[in-house]
Design an enzyme around this catalytic site. Structure first.
Site, mmCIF file in Angstrom:
data_model
loop_
_atom_site.group_PDB
_atom_site.id
_atom_site.type_symbol
_atom_site.label_atom_id
_atom_site.label_comp_id
_atom_site.label_asym_id
_atom_site.label_seq_id
_atom_site.Cartn_x
_atom_site.Cartn_y
_atom_site.Cartn_z
ATOM 1 N N SER A 139 0.846 -1.186 0.000
ATOM 2 C CA SER A 139 0.000 0.000 0.000
ATOM 3 C C SER A 139 0.885 1.242 0.000
ATOM 4 O O SER A 139 2.099 1.155 0.109
ATOM 5 C CB SER A 139 -0.915 -0.002 1.228
ATOM 6 O OG SER A 139 -1.846 -1.054 1.123
ATOM 7 N N GLY A 140 0.262 2.395 -0.121
ATOM 8 C CA GLY A 140 1.013 3.638 -0.132
ATOM 9 C C GLY A 140 1.237 4.179 -1.533
ATOM 10 O O GLY A 140 1.875 5.215 -1.704
ATOM 11 N N HIS A 141 0.700 3.458 -2.544
ATOM 12 C CA HIS A 141 0.842 3.903 -3.931
ATOM 13 C C HIS A 141 -0.508 4.341 -4.511
ATOM 14 O O HIS A 141 -0.671 4.413 -5.716
ATOM 15 C CB HIS A 141 1.393 2.780 -4.801
ATOM 16 C CG HIS A 141 2.625 2.144 -4.270
ATOM 17 N ND1 HIS A 141 3.766 2.865 -4.053
ATOM 18 C CD2 HIS A 141 2.895 0.872 -3.894
ATOM 19 C CE1 HIS A 141 4.700 2.049 -3.572
ATOM 20 N NE2 HIS A 141 4.196 0.835 -3.461
ATOM 21 N N LYS A 180 4.433 -6.399 -10.039
ATOM 22 C CA LYS A 180 5.553 -5.471 -10.176
ATOM 23 C C LYS A 180 6.831 -6.179 -9.728
ATOM 24 O O LYS A 180 6.829 -6.913 -8.733
ATOM 25 C CB LYS A 180 5.321 -4.210 -9.333
ATOM 26 C CG LYS A 180 4.040 -3.465 -9.727
ATOM 27 C CD LYS A 180 3.971 -2.053 -9.165
ATOM 28 C CE LYS A 180 3.909 -1.977 -7.653
ATOM 29 N NZ LYS A 180 2.802 -2.734 -7.035
ATOM 30 N N ASP A 196 7.183 -9.125 -3.951
ATOM 31 C CA ASP A 196 5.970 -9.306 -4.757
ATOM 32 C C ASP A 196 6.066 -10.567 -5.596
ATOM 33 O O ASP A 196 5.124 -11.357 -5.672
ATOM 34 C CB ASP A 196 5.749 -8.099 -5.673
ATOM 35 C CG ASP A 196 5.388 -6.838 -4.895
ATOM 36 O OD1 ASP A 196 6.188 -6.453 -4.027
ATOM 37 O OD2 ASP A 196 4.325 -6.263 -5.147
ATOM 38 N N HIS A 216 9.052 3.315 -3.458
ATOM 39 C CA HIS A 216 8.966 2.916 -2.043
ATOM 40 C C HIS A 216 9.882 3.750 -1.185
ATOM 41 O O HIS A 216 10.315 3.313 -0.118
ATOM 42 C CB HIS A 216 9.366 1.454 -1.871
ATOM 43 C CG HIS A 216 8.531 0.510 -2.643
ATOM 44 N ND1 HIS A 216 8.824 0.169 -3.938
ATOM 45 C CD2 HIS A 216 7.392 -0.149 -2.317
ATOM 46 C CE1 HIS A 216 7.902 -0.681 -4.375
ATOM 47 N NE2 HIS A 216 7.034 -0.886 -3.419
#
Ligand SMILES: Nc1ncnc2c1ncn2[C@@H]1O[C@H](COP(=O)(O)OP(=O)(O)O)[C@@H](O)[C@H]1O
Ligand SMILES: Nc1ncnc2c1ncn2[C@@H]1O[C@H](COP(=O)(O)OP(=O)(O)O)[C@@H](O)[C@H]1O
Ligand SMILES: [Mg+2]
Ligand SMILES: [Mg+2]
Ligand SMILES: [Mg+2]
Ligand SMILES: [Mg+2]
Lengths: 332, 210, 332, 210
Positions: A54-56, A104, A109, A218
């Site tokens: 998360s955070g994107h 990605k 991932d 990131h």
């Protein structure tokens, strides 16, 4: 570091709850794992699924809906999701035509999606994976983790989602996904760092006259720390590397994507786009489609990334195909 | 002294404490060459692990470590989640049905765990990962396992520490730090560091500290 | 202060050029004054025009297009535009049915639009003005400049634009505009200041544990500087004032709008929306429509604003009416 | 000594310099209680004014100040643009066709300018705006205009300065600062300050300084 949050541990779930509350017509949350599912799933089509830390935002949850993703699996902030999330999300949205994972290229991932793919295959559900690795800032090599997946992911999810919506079989969806990945290149830069909520402070420090070139999404530091330059100079140095990498050539038609990292005013993104178009025109490269805005972000980081996708008539048609998701919508 | 189920539980409790008290430190290391979450990931993993195993009854070491593996895989995410998850899964398979094992057997089980990490992550010694800690540590343990137990563990932890610090000058070739290229040199790898902490806890538990 | 710009003096024009390059199908720039015009103007309808200082993007230029604005007049950053801009823009887009100016209530905007209206009227073009003043952070009084126009402006431009698109006469368009303004209330807060490019540094300083409550959209300090709180507490304190002001009542249907000030991650905006919905549900107020995102910003400021608009069936229909602008699009 | 067309040009050049050298200061004042652009606005306005009038031929003071008014209105924006624009427009109307004027006539013209500002902005003395500088300054000038010129200008500028500093404790009731309520007290008004600077330049030019 100040943030509009309650408890650090609850940031992701509370934000997902808000998104579901705002877009209940488009998405629903998985009842047991962190997963954003298309409200009307399953549909009798290939299920296109992505996910990552998360955070994107809006990536990936904001791209769930008609003509794009069937499910998104959000991990904790900047941490890839766990295999059970992808497994359960896939089972919830797949409609018998198989599942494509768009991954990605980050070690975490890749490994977590691989595990989920193995589990899914073991349950008899056809699954394919494409690893997106469009970041030219990373020198590629067989012996390393390879290039990161960045801005190209957004374009790929849109295009591949359209193809799946049109009923293409898994093999073809995978193939077009790979084609897109082969034709897309990106690079990013940052004026400021972001701060991971649980870490409580900026990931790195940049001087008042410095920027990072070749940043990831990131808060990973970039390849080079440079003295501040004008937007035009920065755009040219990024675009030059991107163009030479594929290479994009005179006469090529491209989709030009200027992406904000989350904390950059839209005013500056349009200014950057202006310089990008000037640069590309100078090279005889034609911008046939564009996207400008905050689509794959790094929390509150200030900065931008540039992505170029080489277009052909198929990709143009798939890009133009209607899409209806929380963050991208047209034609419907 | 055999390694018992109780020691396994104590080792995990110690790991939880060690990770918690090094949470910021590990995250700091990850800030320098990664994405500033390794301490957070590990702390989440061990907190969830402790929730799962506290109160639960485990018939043997295999069952205990299988629970750890499942929690790690299902709650940590990132690169370290599947890697540590696989590690504990492989260890648990080797220790299935055993409520205690002698040191050589334990060493073998740990080696299986390492093999799992390598199979999954494809890292070799020198790539600047947790493998740089595990390889020297576990080969030392294997070599010393038949001799004096304390000395075997002490040498193992010393080798782990050396492995950990050996990552400082390295240019990363695996994981997120590899994106930095030359700029990754000069920083200690976070995963190599957390692995050292975990092995240190295992040593303490195995030597009967509580 | 670092920004992706070239020359400080050219920020606004270069950004406008980028927007025009990205959205040439929707907007064109006025050839002689700073003005964003609807590409297909003039149309035989009331021309809805707004404008104000730049730095609030996508407001207003991003709202030019089908079903919303016919023209937007951007001033320098945080500085209201000059009368000649509104005059020329109006003359370029008006289609014989008159012009409505939607003006945010700031002394400069009000005076400059008033002058433009006088000039337009002198040229025989029917013109009406509505001054938006939805900011409950400012205590209203006959003796002061009154309340500021903030988030409500976005909703009003959408709704009024739809009405004009449907062919309503100037008098009715103005009337619905006033009705919306009477039914909308907003309040904002900031975690960080923004920095005006020409000023070269942040407008104000906030401690690491402080936030400003009741902030404007120009980096104006707020009414109160408070110690940092949780998102839930902040949302409650803002929503309480908003709800009590109109007042919004049990059973009311509202459009709830959580707006980012430009530098706040979408993740946090959804989290804020989650807390807002919880609060409103607790009061028996029903959220029938919503909008979450960066729509009226203050450059790179971190923070958010909350806007509530009381809905009725007319406003709901106008909100749902198709819109196709760079920043807001649905139904087309 | 009559106020000549040449003095008018010199006054404007001095104003341009004064605004330029106080650009940051005015913006700073506007940061505290406004939106941090007053110095930027004024500097843009006078830069454009100088571009316009340099090289241009003006038959009289009215024509000169009309050009200033047009540039101010068309390039400054914000609150100060229309206000100063109106000020210069009204002044220019009073001085139409005059290539020089005596001090009482000049004082009258300036008063007309002030009246324009009040008609447009509706501010009164005490509202914490440029009006707080203009009212005491121009009433002093009107009262002293028949006497010694230097003394009249000195008293005018002193009154302007007092008017300017009188804004410090005030709670703003007009303009952007009014949104701050009580928090606007304790800060000097940027517009009152720029007005003081402009009057000071007018004094210098009128007294024959170049
Ligand atoms: N391919 C790999 N093989 C072994 N260990 C790896 C590999 N990739 C990364 N690691 C380890 O994982 C650590 C990072 O873990 P963590 O920060 O939790 O995950 P992420 O990098 O996904 O944020 C690195 O410091 C490194 O030791
Ligand atoms: N209604 C008014 N009447 C007179 N002067 C005013 C009024 N409103 C604002 N001002 C003056 O304008 C100044 C601010 O100018 P400026 O910063 O350029 O415009 P803005 O407030 O639009 O950013 C204030 O300091 C004040 O002196
Ligand atoms: Mg991570
Ligand atoms: Mg990490
Ligand atoms: Mg202003
Ligand atoms: Mg101002």
């Amino acid at each position: 570091m100040k943030k509009l949050i309650n408890k650090v541990d609850d940031v992701v779930v509370e934000s997902l709850a808000g998104m579901q509350a705002a877009h209940g017509d488009l998405v629903r949350l998985h009842p047991s794992v962190k997963g954003v599912l298309r409200a009307d799933a399953p549909n009798p089509k290939v299920a296109v699924i992505s996910g990552g830390g998360s955070g994107h935002e809006p990536l990936h949850g904001g791209f769930v809906g008609f003509g794009m993703l069937d499910a998104a699996c959000p991990g904790e902030v900047f941490t890839s999701p766990t295999p059970d999330q992808m497994l359960e999300a896939a089972k919830a949205v797949q409609g018998g035509k198989g599942v494509l994972f768009i991954v990605k290229n980050y070690t975490g991932d890749v490994m977590n999606f691989q595990m989920a793919a193995d589990m899914l295959a073991a349950e008899g559900i056809p699954v394919a994976q494409v690893v997106v690795n469009d970041d030219v800032a990373v020198q590629d090599s067989l012996y390393t983790a390879g290039r990161r997946g960045v801005g190209g992911t957004v374009l790929i999810e849109k295009i591949v989602g359209a193809l799946a919506e049109l009923g293409a079989p898994l093999e073809e969806v995978k193939q077009v996904c790979e084609k897109c990945n082969a034709q897309v290149r990106s690079m990013g830069m940052a004026l400021t760092s972001c701060a991971v909520p649980a870490a409580g402070k900026p990931t790195f420090e940049l001087g008042e006259d410095e920027f990072e070139l070749g940043i990831g999404i990131h808060g990973e530091p970039g390849r080079q720390r440079l003295k501040m330059k004008t937007a035009r100079e920065i755009v040219e140095s990024m675009a030059e590397v991107i163009v030479n990498d594929l290479p994009f050539q005179k006469g090529d038609e491209v989709l030009a994507f200027v992406n904000g990292m989350g904390g950059t005013p839209l005013m500056e993104l349009y200014l950057v786009y202006n310089d990008l178009v000037r640069f590309l025109n100078g090279k005889g490269i034609q911008v046939a489609r564009n996207l400008v805005g905050n689509y794959i972000t790094s929390l509150e980081m200030q900065g931008c990334s540039i992505t170029l996708l080489k277009l052909d008539s198929q990709l143009k048609a798939l890009w133009d195909y209607p899409v209806h998701t929380p963050a991208l919508r047209w034609g419907k | 002294m055999p390694f018992t189920l109780e020691m396994g539980r104590i080792a995990l409790a110690k790991m939880d404490q060690a990770v918690e008290s090094h949470r910021e430190y590990l995250t700091e290391l990850d800030s320098a060459i990664g994405d500033a979450d390794h301490g957070i990931n590990m702390s989440r993993g061990f907190r969830k692990t402790m929730e799962k195993i506290q109160g639960a009854e485990h018939p043997d070491l295999g069952a205990l470590f299988r629970d750890v593996a499942m929690v790690m895989m299902g709650s940590v995410g990132g690169a370290s989640g599947p890697l540590y998850g696989t590690f504990f899964m492989k260890v648990s398979q080797k220790l299935a049905g055993k409520d205690q094992v002698e040191l050589p057997q334990l060493a073998e089980a740990l080696q299986e765990g390492l093999n799992g990490i390598v199979a999954l992550g494809k890292a070799q010694v020198g790539d600047k990962t947790m493998v740089d800690t595990l390889v020297p540590a576990l080969s030392t343990l294997a070599a010393e396992a038949e001799g004096d137990e304390r000395s075997a563990w002490d040498k193992t932890v010393a080798a782990a520490e050396q492995g950990m610090t050996s990552t400082i000058p390295l240019v990363a070739r695996k994981g997120r730090a590899s994106y930095l290229g030359e700029r990754s040199a000069g920083h200690q790898d976070p995963g190599a560091t957390s692995t050292y902490l975990l092995l240190n806890c295992l040593r303490a538990a195995a030597l009967g500290e509580s």
